[in-house]
Design a protein around this motif. Structure first.
Motif, PDB file in Angstrom:
ATOM      1  N   THR A  80       0.831  -1.205   0.000  1.00 21.78           N
ATOM      2  CA  THR A  80       0.000   0.000   0.000  1.00 21.78           C
ATOM      3  C   THR A  80       0.867   1.257   0.000  1.00 21.78           C
ATOM      4  O   THR A  80       2.019   1.237   0.428  1.00 21.78           O
ATOM      5  CB  THR A  80      -0.933   0.034   1.224  1.00 21.78           C
ATOM      6  OG1 THR A  80      -0.139  -0.024   2.426  1.00 21.78           O
ATOM      7  CG2 THR A  80      -1.891  -1.142   1.206  1.00 21.78           C
ATOM      8  N   MET A  81       0.284   2.351  -0.478  1.00 20.18           N
ATOM      9  CA  MET A  81       0.933   3.665  -0.494  1.00 20.18           C
ATOM     10  C   MET A  81       0.094   4.594   0.379  1.00 20.18           C
ATOM     11  O   MET A  81      -0.945   5.089  -0.048  1.00 20.18           O
ATOM     12  CB  MET A  81       1.026   4.201  -1.930  1.00 20.18           C
ATOM     13  CG  MET A  81       1.742   5.542  -2.054  1.00 20.18           C
ATOM     14  SD  MET A  81       1.657   6.239  -3.747  1.00 20.18           S
ATOM     15  CE  MET A  81       2.664   5.067  -4.654  1.00 20.18           C
ATOM     16  N   THR A  82       0.548   4.804   1.631  1.00 19.54           N
ATOM     17  CA  THR A  82      -0.256   5.570   2.582  1.00 19.54           C
ATOM     18  C   THR A  82       0.429   6.831   3.086  1.00 19.54           C
ATOM     19  O   THR A  82      -0.226   7.698   3.665  1.00 19.54           O
ATOM     20  CB  THR A  82      -0.613   4.697   3.793  1.00 19.54           C
ATOM     21  OG1 THR A  82       0.602   4.150   4.351  1.00 19.54           O
ATOM     22  CG2 THR A  82      -1.527   3.544   3.394  1.00 19.54           C
ATOM     23  N   ASP A  83       1.736   6.936   2.887  1.00 22.13           N
ATOM     24  CA  ASP A  83       2.471   8.109   3.346  1.00 22.13           C
ATOM     25  C   ASP A  83       2.326   9.225   2.313  1.00 22.13           C
ATOM     26  O   ASP A  83       2.707   9.065   1.154  1.00 22.13           O
ATOM     27  CB  ASP A  83       3.950   7.745   3.534  1.00 22.13           C
ATOM     28  CG  ASP A  83       4.770   8.880   4.137  1.00 22.13           C
ATOM     29  OD1 ASP A  83       4.242  10.005   4.257  1.00 22.13           O
ATOM     30  OD2 ASP A  83       5.938   8.639   4.485  1.00 22.13           O
ATOM     31  N   THR A  84       1.769  10.356   2.729  1.00 25.33           N
ATOM     32  CA  THR A  84       1.544  11.441   1.772  1.00 25.33           C
ATOM     33  C   THR A  84       2.845  11.959   1.166  1.00 25.33           C
ATOM     34  O   THR A  84       2.824  12.556   0.089  1.00 25.33           O
ATOM     35  CB  THR A  84       0.783  12.606   2.436  1.00 25.33           C
ATOM     36  OG1 THR A  84       1.480  13.012   3.621  1.00 25.33           O
ATOM     37  CG2 THR A  84      -0.624  12.187   2.808  1.00 25.33           C
ATOM     38  N   ASN A  85       3.964  11.746   1.840  1.00 27.65           N
ATOM     39  CA  ASN A  85       5.250  12.150   1.249  1.00 27.65           C
ATOM     40  C   ASN A  85       5.569  11.331   0.003  1.00 27.65           C
ATOM     41  O   ASN A  85       6.340  11.762  -0.856  1.00 27.65           O
ATOM     42  CB  ASN A  85       6.386  11.998   2.263  1.00 27.65           C
ATOM     43  CG  ASN A  85       6.380  13.105   3.305  1.00 27.65           C
ATOM     44  OD1 ASN A  85       5.898  14.208   3.051  1.00 27.65           O
ATOM     45  ND2 ASN A  85       6.887  12.818   4.487  1.00 27.65           N
ATOM     46  N   GLU A  86       4.994  10.122  -0.080  1.00 27.64           N
ATOM     47  CA  GLU A  86       5.212   9.287  -1.266  1.00 27.64           C
ATOM     48  C   GLU A  86       4.398   9.782  -2.453  1.00 27.64           C
ATOM     49  O   GLU A  86       4.674   9.396  -3.588  1.00 27.64           O
ATOM     50  CB  GLU A  86       4.810   7.840  -0.969  1.00 27.64           C
ATOM     51  CG  GLU A  86       5.651   7.118   0.046  1.00 27.64           C
ATOM     52  CD  GLU A  86       5.204   5.666   0.184  1.00 27.64           C
ATOM     53  OE1 GLU A  86       5.595   4.840  -0.663  1.00 27.64           O
ATOM     54  OE2 GLU A  86       4.451   5.382   1.132  1.00 27.64           O
ATOM     55  N   PHE A  87       3.391  10.610  -2.209  1.00 25.16           N
ATOM     56  CA  PHE A  87       2.510  11.048  -3.289  1.00 25.16           C
ATOM     57  C   PHE A  87       3.151  12.109  -4.168  1.00 25.16           C
ATOM     58  O   PHE A  87       2.747  12.290  -5.310  1.00 25.16           O
ATOM     59  CB  PHE A  87       1.207  11.629  -2.719  1.00 25.16           C
ATOM     60  CG  PHE A  87       0.381  10.677  -1.899  1.00 25.16           C
ATOM     61  CD1 PHE A  87       0.727   9.335  -1.792  1.00 25.16           C
ATOM     62  CD2 PHE A  87      -0.751  11.124  -1.242  1.00 25.16           C
ATOM     63  CE1 PHE A  87      -0.037   8.459  -1.032  1.00 25.16           C
ATOM     64  CE2 PHE A  87      -1.526  10.257  -0.483  1.00 25.16           C
ATOM     65  CZ  PHE A  87      -1.159   8.924  -0.376  1.00 25.16           C
ATOM     66  N   ILE A  88       4.108  12.842  -3.617  1.00 24.15           N
ATOM     67  CA  ILE A  88       4.603  14.057  -4.282  1.00 24.15           C
ATOM     68  C   ILE A  88       5.930  13.808  -4.975  1.00 24.15           C
ATOM     69  O   ILE A  88       6.657  12.859  -4.641  1.00 24.15           O
ATOM     70  CB  ILE A  88       4.760  15.204  -3.259  1.00 24.15           C
ATOM     71  CG1 ILE A  88       5.801  14.833  -2.196  1.00 24.15           C
ATOM     72  CG2 ILE A  88       3.422  15.537  -2.619  1.00 24.15           C
ATOM     73  CD1 ILE A  88       6.090  15.943  -1.218  1.00 24.15           C
ATOM     74  N   PRO A  89       6.292  14.635  -5.953  1.00 24.42           N
ATOM     75  CA  PRO A  89       7.592  14.498  -6.619  1.00 24.42           C
ATOM     76  C   PRO A  89       8.734  14.670  -5.610  1.00 24.42           C
ATOM     77  O   PRO A  89       8.783  15.671  -4.894  1.00 24.42           O
ATOM     78  CB  PRO A  89       7.591  15.633  -7.653  1.00 24.42           C
ATOM     79  CG  PRO A  89       6.156  16.001  -7.828  1.00 24.42           C
ATOM     80  CD  PRO A  89       5.496  15.743  -6.519  1.00 24.42           C
ATOM     81  N   GLN A  90       9.625  13.705  -5.562  1.00 23.69           N
ATOM     82  CA  GLN A  90      10.709  13.760  -4.585  1.00 23.69           C
ATOM     83  C   GLN A  90      11.745  14.834  -4.924  1.00 23.69           C
ATOM     84  O   GLN A  90      12.557  15.192  -4.068  1.00 23.69           O
ATOM     85  CB  GLN A  90      11.391  12.390  -4.488  1.00 23.69           C
ATOM     86  CG  GLN A  90      10.450  11.277  -4.040  1.00 23.69           C
ATOM     87  CD  GLN A  90       9.808  11.537  -2.684  1.00 23.69           C
ATOM     88  OE1 GLN A  90      10.495  11.548  -1.671  1.00 23.69           O
ATOM     89  NE2 GLN A  90       8.493  11.762  -2.662  1.00 23.69           N
ATOM     90  N   ASP A  91      11.717  15.324  -6.172  1.00 22.95           N
ATOM     91  CA  ASP A  91      12.638  16.397  -6.546  1.00 22.95           C
ATOM     92  C   ASP A  91      11.960  17.764  -6.556  1.00 22.95           C
ATOM     93  O   ASP A  91      12.545  18.740  -7.049  1.00 22.95           O
ATOM     94  CB  ASP A  91      13.260  16.123  -7.916  1.00 22.95           C
ATOM     95  CG  ASP A  91      12.208  16.000  -9.026  1.00 22.95           C
ATOM     96  OD1 ASP A  91      10.995  15.957  -8.703  1.00 22.95           O
ATOM     97  OD2 ASP A  91      12.595  15.939 -10.210  1.00 22.95           O
ATOM     98  N   LEU A  92      10.750  17.854  -5.998  1.00 24.76           N
ATOM     99  CA  LEU A  92      10.076  19.148  -5.897  1.00 24.76           C
ATOM    100  C   LEU A  92      10.942  20.090  -5.071  1.00 24.76           C
ATOM    101  O   LEU A  92      11.318  19.758  -3.936  1.00 24.76           O
ATOM    102  CB  LEU A  92       8.710  18.975  -5.229  1.00 24.76           C
ATOM    103  CG  LEU A  92       7.878  20.245  -5.036  1.00 24.76           C
ATOM    104  CD1 LEU A  92       7.378  20.748  -6.385  1.00 24.76           C
ATOM    105  CD2 LEU A  92       6.707  19.985  -4.093  1.00 24.76           C
ATOM    106  N   PRO A  93      11.320  21.267  -5.598  1.00 22.78           N
ATOM    107  CA  PRO A  93      12.241  22.145  -4.871  1.00 22.78           C
ATOM    108  C   PRO A  93      11.802  22.440  -3.444  1.00 22.78           C
ATOM    109  O   PRO A  93      12.616  22.439  -2.515  1.00 22.78           O
ATOM    110  CB  PRO A  93      12.263  23.417  -5.728  1.00 22.78           C
ATOM    111  CG  PRO A  93      11.980  22.928  -7.112  1.00 22.78           C
ATOM    112  CD  PRO A  93      11.014  21.792  -6.946  1.00 22.78           C
ATOM    113  N   ALA A  94      10.499  22.675  -3.241  1.00 20.85           N
ATOM    114  CA  ALA A  94      10.022  22.983  -1.893  1.00 20.85           C
ATOM    115  C   ALA A  94      10.216  21.791  -0.967  1.00 20.85           C
ATOM    116  O   ALA A  94      10.547  21.954   0.214  1.00 20.85           O
ATOM    117  CB  ALA A  94       8.548  23.386  -1.927  1.00 20.85           C
ATOM    118  N   TYR A  95      10.020  20.580  -1.494  1.00 23.47           N
ATOM    119  CA  TYR A  95      10.211  19.376  -0.674  1.00 23.47           C
ATOM    120  C   TYR A  95      11.691  19.179  -0.377  1.00 23.47           C
ATOM    121  O   TYR A  95      12.068  18.844   0.750  1.00 23.47           O
ATOM    122  CB  TYR A  95       9.639  18.168  -1.407  1.00 23.47           C
ATOM    123  CG  TYR A  95       9.751  16.873  -0.631  1.00 23.47           C
ATOM    124  CD1 TYR A  95       8.962  16.651   0.490  1.00 23.47           C
ATOM    125  CD2 TYR A  95      10.629  15.872  -1.027  1.00 23.47           C
ATOM    126  CE1 TYR A  95       9.045  15.462   1.201  1.00 23.47           C
ATOM    127  CE2 TYR A  95      10.730  14.689  -0.330  1.00 23.47           C
ATOM    128  CZ  TYR A  95       9.935  14.484   0.781  1.00 23.47           C
ATOM    129  OH  TYR A  95      10.037  13.314   1.485  1.00 23.47           O
TER     130      TYR A  95
END
Length: 748
Positions: free
Chosen positions: A410-425
């Motif tokens: 399963t994919m439940t961590d919202t951090n997994e939903f977003i682009p990992q190279d997003l500058p803000a992240y």
């Protein structure tokens, strides 16, 4: 059913009589939709998964301050750097909706009344840190849209403050993350939309041959997407990570509707003049495609009613509006343009066509279907000739799929939903790395009731802290009792008046972190970087600690905050995916029963979908595709979307079977040959449209793209391979039941 066909024939008459006026109406609706599209807002992060919650709303109003952090690295004690920090501090303090700004410059000013020119003097106050942080705290109760101007202001002021060349300055924090995520979502939506359109053009160009204006369905569906943008803007439905997945889906589904209209119109033009072809075509194909569209809408509706997650609800609402509006655009745009084109190019040619209704043999009905049509027809006939073998094999594979469903990740961590190279992240991760922070390390508890400054309530808070810190994953508790003890030599006063005297010495902004608007705020510290399972365990431990510490009568304490609400919501949605699928099946079954008033015709289209529900688990297991909140809704979507293919094949089967001298296998072959090409084209173009999601920068959408591409292909396969045997088998059962009843009714 006959009345519905008559109604669609009447619509076809109106479009055929006034195609220019119909097209003008479609264009007018585009301009109306643009006004609605301008009103669309975006919601990002955990907030997109937090439903209306009175406790959270109260906490947000009283204590939930947003933040923007400015990380300064380099020689941070150099006077020019501290002056730049001071300029940024002062300017941001004057910004609307900024609650407070704290920075190292405050300490230096407090010591010297100004920023000295001596680095040694600054170091005597600040020491020799590697970095400095300017913390900008926003007012409580701000929406993401209200926080974003503060981030934009901080970025502008960073340039205006004129930091020296040796200083590295990064603006980060929740508002920064929200602003960049909104921009990426909008960019991703437009890119996915453009990519889906491009793939559709390629698919239609190579697959949809032998028809006039073969790229016209793209125009119609794109108009439908514009209508959808306008509708969600007027309806106040926000754009979010999940919502951006809707538009490639709509292009895929909308192409289905338009291709079916287009193909049937072309077929009727082979036998009828244009003035008759459109009403006949729309009367024949309009009702089954309408039922298919409603089935898709009900599949999305099952997702809507089975979840409390706003992002998923917005996804479902947008999808429902989208399938309805792309269906409408197929009639308004595609059929009116085709009518104008045929009237311009071919009207005279068709006037001489003999319109007599003469019986046609099965061979005649198959004469002009083309190579692909003949191949599909023959294949379906062979499969329908061995119904038990085909259906048992399909059932065995589905059973294996249901067995492996519990083994899917399963994919439940919202951090997994977003682009990992997003500058803000990346900036946020860098900020946490430099400052020693981690992911969410604290969860708020909102305490409500009367007399929250009463010593008895404070003593309960102390007891709660003792009980909580003995539980796993809870590291500490900070409460108003902690604050009172800090300012009163470690003791809780005996009277409320004594408590008030102690709190009178606490700085106002510090006190507001614990008491505000008649509410109290307790913070529970927890381990860094917890897994989803640990978060669920932690929340359970915190709630148990509240219960076991026995709050005084009239006092209520609840764990709240976006993380505390969103994580259980996501987990619950994934765990309830079978319920969502069951609702989808039920909704579509009730629709088919209401339309056909025949249990066989209601059940038959769902049998292939039941197979696909099992097969898709094997596909996910083999490719390692995780179940996400979006993927959890796929079962209901599969039933709704796939019902289109099965309904259209079934409708054509019964239409052909009703003709003279056509048996069941002939009807299967003709139906598959006649509509198999159309649903193959629409199915493959849907695959092309959904495949745009694979290239999304959001992992949750990319994973969903891989999943939907496979499932749509399986749905198309099931419609052409398992529906014909199902129809033949069920028809055989109906005939035997009819013969049995007839024999029982004969006199002895």
């Amino acid at each position: 059913m006959a009345k519905l066909r008559g109604a669609f024939s009447s619509v076809g008459d109106r479009v055929q009589e006034r195609p220019v006026a119909t097209l003008a109406l479609a264009v007018l609706l585009i301009f109306v939709s643009v006004g609605g599209a301008a009103q669309i807002t975006s919601v990002t992060g955990n907030a997109a998964f937090v439903a209306d919650n009175p406790t959270y709303d109260a906490y947000s109003e009283s204590f939930d301050h947003g933040s923007v952090a400015v990380l300064v690295r380099g020689d941070v004690t150099e006077p020019s750097t501290v002056r730049a920090i001071d300029r940024l501090d002062r300017r941001m303090s004057e910004t609307q909706n900024v609650y407070a700004v704290t920075s190292p410059a405050d300490q230096v000013r407090a010591e010297y009344g100004r920023i000295p020119n001596s680095e040694r003097k600054i170091e005597s106050v600040l020491g020799s840190p590697d970095y400095a942080i300017v913390s900008i705290t926003t007012d409580t109760g701000l929406s993401q849209q209200e926080e974003r101007p503060i981030y934009d202001r901080a970025v502008d002021v960073k340039q205006w403050a004129n930091f020296p060349a040796g200083a590295s300055v990064t603006v980060t924090g929740s508002a920064a993350f929200s602003a960049q995520m909104s921009a990426v979502i909008q960019q991703s939506t437009s890119q996915l939309l453009g990519l889906a359109v491009g793939l559709m053009v390629v698919a239609l160009f190579f697959l949809f041959r032998g028809v006039r204006l073969r790229l016209l369905p793209i125009v119609a569906v794109f108009v439908g997407v514009i209508y959808t943008f306008g509708a969600i803007g007027y309806a106040g439905i926000p754009n979010s990570t999940l919502t951006s997945a809707v538009f490639p889906i709509l292009i895929g589904l909308g192409i289905d509707y338009s291709v079916q209209f287009h193909e049937r119109y072309e077929e009727e033009l082979e036998r009828h003049p244009p003035r008759d072809a459109l009403p006949i075509a729309l009367g024949g194909i309009g009702p089954p495609v309408l039922i298919a569209m409603l089935a898709a809408a009900l599949g999305f509706a099952a997702t809507w009613v089975s979840t409390t997650s706003p992002a998923t609800i917005w996804f479902a609402q947008t999808s429902i509006l989208g399938v309805m509006l792309t269906y409408a655009a197929g009639i308004l745009v595609l059929l009116s343009v085709l009518t104008i084109y045929v009237r311009w190019r071919y009207d005279g040619e068709f006037e001489a066509v003999d319109d007599a209704d003469e019986p046609e043999s099965a061979e005649d009905r198959l004469a002009s279907v083309g190579t692909v049509g003949r191949l599909l027809g023959r294949s379906s006939r062979v499969l329908a000739g061995h119904p038990k073998t085909v259906l048992v094999l399909a059932l065995v594979l589905a059973g294996a799929g249901f067995q492996v469903s519990s083994s899917l990740d399963t994919m439940t961590d919202t951090n997994e939903f977003i682009p990992q190279d997003l500058p803000a992240y990346v900036d946020l991760q860098q900020f946490q790395s430099v400052t020693g922070g981690g992911s969410s390390t604290s969860y708020p508890v909102l305490v409500t009731g009367t007399d929250l400054r009463d010593p008895e309530v404070l003593r309960w808070m102390v007891q709660f802290g003792d009980v909580a810190t003995d539980a796993p994953l809870i590291q500490g508790v900070d409460s108003p009792a902690t604050l009172v003890k800090q300012y009163n030599d470690g003791e809780i006063p005996e009277t409320e008046a004594g408590v008030n005297r102690v709190l009178a010495d606490v700085p106002e902004k510090t006190l507001e972190q614990y008491y505000n608007d008649g509410r109290a705020h307790v913070t529970i510290s927890t381990a860094q970087d917890m897994s989803t399972g640990q978060v669920i365990t932690f929340l359970g431990n915190a709630e148990s600690a509240i219960a076991h510490s026995n709050p005084p009568p009239g006092v209520t304490a609840e764990v709240t905050g976006t993380a505390a609400i969103s994580t259980p919501s996501i987990v619950s949605q994934i765990n309830s995916r079978n319920v969502t699928t069951g609702l989808g099946v039920l909704f579509v079954l009730l629709l088919l029963l209401a339309y056909y008033r025949d249990p066989v015709k209601a059940v038959a289209p769902l049998v292939p979908m039941a197979f696909v529900l099992g097969w898709q688990n094997i596909y996910m297991y083999e490719l390692g595709i995780k179940v996400s909140p979006l993927g959890a809704s796929l079962g209901a979507m599969t039933v709704g979307i796939g019902a289109e293919y099965t309904i259209i094949v079934m409708e054509r089967y019964y239409e052909e079977k009703a003709r003279e001298s056509v048996n069941k296998l002939d009807a299967v072959q003709i139906a598959a040959a006649r509509v198999g090409k159309a649903i193959s084209v629409s199915g493959m173009t849907t695959v092309f449209g959904f495949s745009a999601l694979i290239l999304s920068p959001f992992p949750i959408l990319s994973s969903f793209g891989y999943l939907t591409v496979g499932v749509i292909f399986l749905t198309l396969l099931a419609s052409l391979a398992t529906l014909p045997p199902t129809l033949v088998l069920l028809d055989g059962v109906v005939e035997r039941v009819h013969d049995y009843r007839a024999s029982r009714s004969r006199p002895a």
